[in-house]
Write an enzyme that holds these catalytic residues in place. Structure first.
Site, PDB file in Angstrom:
ATOM      1  N   LYS A  95       0.269   0.622   2.940  1.00  0.00           N
ATOM      2  CA  LYS A  95      -0.272   1.465   1.867  1.00  0.00           C
ATOM      3  C   LYS A  95      -1.756   1.756   2.060  1.00  0.00           C
ATOM      4  O   LYS A  95      -2.215   2.875   1.787  1.00  0.00           O
ATOM      5  CB  LYS A  95       0.004   0.873   0.485  1.00  0.00           C
ATOM      6  N   ALA A 155      -3.368   1.866   5.016  1.00  0.00           N
ATOM      7  CA  ALA A 155      -3.423   2.812   6.134  1.00  0.00           C
ATOM      8  C   ALA A 155      -3.038   4.212   5.666  1.00  0.00           C
ATOM      9  O   ALA A 155      -3.672   5.210   6.038  1.00  0.00           O
ATOM     10  CB  ALA A 155      -2.497   2.355   7.256  1.00  0.00           C
ATOM     11  N   GLU A 173     -10.443  -5.036  -1.959  1.00  0.00           N
ATOM     12  CA  GLU A 173      -9.888  -6.096  -1.114  1.00  0.00           C
ATOM     13  C   GLU A 173     -10.645  -6.241   0.208  1.00  0.00           C
ATOM     14  O   GLU A 173     -10.834  -7.358   0.695  1.00  0.00           O
ATOM     15  CB  GLU A 173      -8.413  -5.810  -0.828  1.00  0.00           C
ATOM     16  N   GLN A 175       0.784  -2.762  -5.905  1.00  0.00           N
ATOM     17  CA  GLN A 175       1.750  -3.665  -5.294  1.00  0.00           C
ATOM     18  C   GLN A 175       3.129  -3.474  -5.907  1.00  0.00           C
ATOM     19  O   GLN A 175       3.259  -3.022  -7.046  1.00  0.00           O
ATOM     20  CB  GLN A 175       1.325  -5.124  -5.481  1.00  0.00           C
ATOM     21  N   ARG A 211       4.939  -3.593 -10.159  1.00  0.00           N
ATOM     22  CA  ARG A 211       4.529  -4.747 -10.965  1.00  0.00           C
ATOM     23  C   ARG A 211       3.927  -4.266 -12.278  1.00  0.00           C
ATOM     24  O   ARG A 211       3.110  -3.359 -12.298  1.00  0.00           O
ATOM     25  CB  ARG A 211       3.510  -5.590 -10.199  1.00  0.00           C
ATOM     26  N   GLU A 212       4.350  -4.901 -13.388  1.00  0.00           N
ATOM     27  CA  GLU A 212       3.935  -4.464 -14.728  1.00  0.00           C
ATOM     28  C   GLU A 212       4.151  -2.957 -14.861  1.00  0.00           C
ATOM     29  O   GLU A 212       3.246  -2.193 -15.153  1.00  0.00           O
ATOM     30  CB  GLU A 212       2.469  -4.823 -14.991  1.00  0.00           C
ATOM     31  N   ARG A 232       6.072  14.725 -11.727  1.00  0.00           N
ATOM     32  CA  ARG A 232       6.119  15.330 -13.054  1.00  0.00           C
ATOM     33  C   ARG A 232       6.274  16.850 -13.003  1.00  0.00           C
ATOM     34  O   ARG A 232       6.944  17.448 -13.835  1.00  0.00           O
ATOM     35  CB  ARG A 232       4.847  14.970 -13.836  1.00  0.00           C
TER      36      ARG A 232
END
Length: 430
Positions: free
Chosen positions: A193, A195, A217, A341, A360-361, A399
Site C-alpha cells: 500500500k 509503494a 511510519e 490497515q 479495521r474499525e 460513490r
C-alpha cells in the site's frame, strides 16, 4: 423582533396552522426560553403520534408541566397573538440566527478558558460548523445549477477532471482521483500500500500536479529513497550498503531519478501526528501553493491521533478522523488518499481477497469514503501463484462511478507499480 417574541410567534403559528410543523428546520435546542422549549417538545410528541396540535392535546401531553409554561391561558395567548402565519419562516430564521450566535459565543468562551494552538484549530472548526447550520442565502437554485451544467457541457473545463494516476487502466475505471473525494487504500502489511501510494504521488507530480505526503511510519529520507528506487529501477535493498552494492549503472540511474524528483512539487511531512496538525498543514500548504492542483496522501489512518480521545471506543476515534478528512477534502476541493490497515480476519478465510468489512474499525470508514481500493497479491499468500508480481486493485466502493478490479505489475524489489497487459500468454509490464 427579539428572540422571545420570535419564539411565541412561531409557536402560535403552529397552533393556528398545524401543517407548518412539516416545514420546520429546527428542533427544541433552538429555543432559549424553557417554557417555549417544553411547549415545542409537546408539539413534537403530538406530531409523532399523528395527533392534532391544539390546546387540548398539548395540555394532555404536558400533564404536570402545564403550570411551568403558564397554564392553559398561556397557550391561548400564543394562539390569539397570531393574526397570520405568512411570516412563519421569518420567525424561524430569527431563532436560527440567535442559536448560531449563542453557539459561537460558547465556543469562543471555551477557547478563552484554556487557549492553545490545538484549541484555536478546534475553535475555527466549531465556528465553521456553526455557520453551516443553515444554507447560505447565496446558494444556487436548481435552475441556476442546471444552467451551470449546460455551460459545462458546452465549454468543458479540464481543471474539473480527476487527477490522473499515470496508470491508464486505473484511470479508465475511476476517472482519476476526483476533487473533494476521500479515497481509502487498504491492504494487509507488506502487500504494497505504501509503494502504491508513492506511485500515485509520482504519477500526479509527473503530470504537473503537486503532492503533499504525510508519513506517520517512515521518515522523509527513507520514503525519498523508495521513490528514487521506483523511478530508477534500483533494488531498494541496495541502499543498506551503497558502497558495495550499487553498480555504476545504479549510480547513474539513481542520480537521474534524483534530478527528476527535484523538479517535482512534492512535500513529505513526517513530524505531524494529530488530525489537528495534519488538517492545519494541509490548509497552509493549499493556501501557500502556487500550483493548486494538489493531491494529499496520508500513510496511514490507524496511526493518526484524533482531536478527542475516546479510549474505550476506537471506532469512534477513527470515525472522527475520517469525517474530518472528508469535510476537508470537500472544503478545499482536493482529493485526499488515506491509507488504512485491514483486519486479521482476512487471514482466516480460504479466499484471502479482502472485503470492505475487513477494514479495521470499518463502519465510519465505509460511510465517509468516496472510493475504497483494496489491494491484494496472490503471491503474498501463495508462493506458487501463477500471478507473480501482480497487484490487484479492487475498487469495492465508488460513490460516483463503477466498481471493479484492475491488475497491475508490482516490481517489489523496486517498489514500482505500473501498467500490466497480456502478451503471448505472458503478463508484461509496459
Amino acid at each position: 423582533m427579539d428572540t422571545y417574541h420570535a419564539e411565541t410567534s412561531l409557536l402560535g403559528s403552529i397552533l393556528l396552522e398545524n401543517e407548518l410543523f412539516n416545514e420546520l428546520e429546527i428542533d427544541s435546542n433552538y429555543f432559549r426560553y424553557q417554557e417555549h422549549k417544553l411547549i415545542f417538545e409537546a408539539m413534537e410528541e403530538a406530531y409523532r403520534e399523528k395527533q392534532v396540535i391544539d390546546m387540548v392535546i398539548l395540555t394532555a401531553v404536558l400533564g404536570d408541566k402545564i403550570e411551568a409554561i403558564g397554564g392553559v391561558q398561556y397557550l391561548t395567548q400564543l394562539l390569539e397573538s397570531i393574526p397570520s402565519t405568512a411570516t412563519f419562516k421569518h420567525y424561524e430564521q430569527i431563532l436560527i440566527e440567535s442559536y448560531q450566535l449563542h453557539q459561537a459565543k460558547q465556543a469562543v468562551q471555551e477557547f478563552l478558558i484554556e487557549p492553545s494552538l490545538s484549541g484555536l484549530d478546534r475553535l475555527v472548526n466549531d465556528l465553521k460548523d456553526v455557520s453551516s447550520l443553515i444554507a447560505s442565502e447565496t446558494e444556487n437554485s436548481t435552475f441556476e445549477e442546471l444552467i451551470g451544467i449546460s455551460e459545462e457541457l458546452m465549454n468543458p473545463n479540464s481543471e474539473k477532471l480527476g487527477h490522473m494516476t499515470g496508470i491508464r487502466s486505473l484511470d479508465e475505471l475511476t476517472g482519476g482521483m476526483q476533487r473533494g473525494d476521500l479515497i481509502i487504500v487498504a491492504a494487509r502489511p507488506s502487500v504494497g500500500k505504501t509503494a502504491f501510494a508513492l506511485n500515485l504521488a509520482a504519477g500526479h507530480c509527473m503530470h504537473g500536479g503537486s503532492a503533499l505526503l504525510f508519513s506517520l511510519e517512515m521518515g522523509r529520507r527513507q520514503l525519498l529513497k523508495r521513490m528514487i528506487s521506483a523511478q530508477a529501477l534500483v533494488n531498494g535493498g541496495k541502499w543498506r550498503d551503497i558502497h558495495n552494492r550499487f553498480s555504476p549503472e545504479d549510480y547513474q540511474q539513481a542520480m537521474r531519478a534524483i534530478g527528476e524528483l527535484s523538479n517535482w512539487q512534492l512535500e513529505i511531512i513526517d513530524s505531524k501526528r494529530t488530525i489537528a496538525q495534519i488538517r492545519a498543514e494541509i490548509r497552509k500548504h493549499q493556501l501557500d501553493a502556487v500550483n493548486k492542483n494538489q493531491l494529499v496522501l496520508i500513510d496511514y489512518l490507524q496511526l493518526i491521533t484524533p482531536t478527542t480521545l475516546r479510549k474505550e471506543r476506537r471506532d469512534l476515534e477513527i470515525g472522527e478522523i475520517t469525517r474530518e478528512l472528508k469535510l476537508l477534502a470537500m472544503e478545499l476541493e482536493i482529493p485526499i488518499v488515506l491509507l488504512s490497515q485491514l483486519s486479521r480476519s482476512v487471514e482466516t478465510r480460504q479466499d484471502k481477497r479482502p472485503l470492505m468489512s475487513d477494514l479495521r474499525e470499518s463502519g465510519n470508514i465505509e460511510q465517509d469514503a468516496d472510493v475504497i481500493a483494496l489491494l491484494y497479491r496472490d503471491d503474498y499468500y501463495n508462493k506458487d501463484s501463477k500471478k507473480k508480481n501482480v497487484l490487484e486493485v479492487i475498487i469495492s466502493k465508488h460513490r460516483n462511478g463503477p466498481t471493479g478490479v484492475v491488475e497491475m505489475e508490482f516490481l517489489r524489489e523496486y517498489g514500482r507499480v505500473r501498467e500490466l497487459r497480456q502478451r503471448e500468454g505472458k503478463l508484461v509490464g509496459i
